[in-house]
Scaffold this active site. Sequence first.
Site, PDB file in Angstrom:
ATOM      1  N   LYS A  70      19.997 -31.475   4.861  1.00 29.06           N
ATOM      2  CA  LYS A  70      18.623 -31.579   4.481  1.00 29.06           C
ATOM      3  C   LYS A  70      18.442 -32.979   3.545  1.00 29.06           C
ATOM      4  CE  LYS A  70      15.717 -29.621   0.814  1.00 29.06           C
ATOM      5  NZ  LYS A  70      15.443 -28.654  -0.243  1.00 29.06           N
ATOM      6  N   GLY A  93      10.814 -25.881  -7.898  1.00 23.93           N
ATOM      7  CA  GLY A  93      10.991 -24.910  -9.046  1.00 23.93           C
ATOM      8  C   GLY A  93       9.876 -24.713  -9.774  1.00 23.93           C
ATOM      9  N   ALA A 113      10.034 -25.404  -1.216  1.00 23.33           N
ATOM     10  CA  ALA A 113       9.634 -25.689  -2.471  1.00 23.33           C
ATOM     11  C   ALA A 113       8.308 -25.009  -2.795  1.00 23.33           C
ATOM     12  CB  ALA A 113       9.681 -27.076  -2.779  1.00 23.33           C
ATOM     13  N   THR A 123      14.810 -20.936  -6.257  1.00 23.67           N
ATOM     14  CA  THR A 123      14.357 -20.613  -7.387  1.00 23.67           C
ATOM     15  C   THR A 123      13.711 -19.398  -7.506  1.00 23.67           C
ATOM     16  OG1 THR A 123      14.078 -22.974  -8.110  1.00 23.67           O
ATOM     17  CG2 THR A 123      13.341 -21.513  -9.813  1.00 23.67           C
TER      18      THR A 123
END
Lengths: 270, 67
Positions: A104, A165, A191, A214
């Site tokens: 990644k 996040g 994300a 997260t």
Amino acid sequence: MAPKDAPLVIAGRSYTSRLLVGTGKYRDFEQTRSAVLASGAEIVTVAIRRTNIGQTAGEPSLLEALPPEEFTILPNTAGCYNAADAVRTLRLARELLDGHRLVKLEVLGDPETLFPNVVETLAAARTLVADGFDVMVYTSDDPIVARQLEDIGCAAIMPLASLIGSGMGIVNPWNLSIIIDRARVPVLVDAGVGTASDATIAMELGCDGVLTNTAIAAAGDPVRMAAAMGMAVRAGREAYLSGRMPRKTYAASPSSPAGGLLTPEPDTRA
Amino acid sequence: MITVILNGAARALEEGLSLAALLELLTLTGKRVAVERNGEIVARSQLASVRVADGDRLEIVVAVGGG
């Protein structure tokens, strides 16, 4: 029963789960492993960092909790702000993982927003593809950049749904839809997912998969959220494959029969 | 003794030490690590034959939790 979904194919390898999970921010490796297992993910991301010299004796390591024989380990370049650092990190990862090619790539532009630097990302992608890596690439939700990364030869395009996040969910479904419509390689939202419904929305848009860290690790009960995320991705995928009903401004089609009412319907035409 | 920069910090080491011996000294033998010496990756198969030299910049990395 509905026909079985096709597997997710990335760089020629098939995966049953369309959820990929990160391994950061967990309490300990035991919780990390429990969450990964509950999520059903087969691909897990890891970061590459300097060892803690002198503090590692007998300490468990992440890859003992999540062995490469059991999971597809996806090393990332989190924390890299230029192409050279990202390429260096992934070459070390390849050595660490015995020649493993699937990686990644993420090159950040700014420590406050963690927004990707697409210029450096494009440069790193070129080098890595030429060096034989299968590159899953984190990028902005810009359809032109997504196309350029695909043209370079990236194995999967991973646009952000919102900032890393942030847990803000899918902030621009229209851009994601354009990327999904035009891509010939898998598109995964990477994300911004904050909770299960965000993952479902991403999959309903037609994403091939979702990568999240997260949203699971920072949940009150990470293991439970991991399971929820797995179900959410499956639900969104099934809904996408089903084809949703058209949206209507007025509820002109009641679900129950129009006839046989005890009292006639009111005439709403003034 | 020689001085190397190991993961960003100066460290005194015995002269002639192989990278494999350094890993053993650091109790990292058998752990999944990758080693870089002066910007070049040293393949696992070469760790026993490559010896540290004065002024070497060494990086030893592992996989850690991350998204």
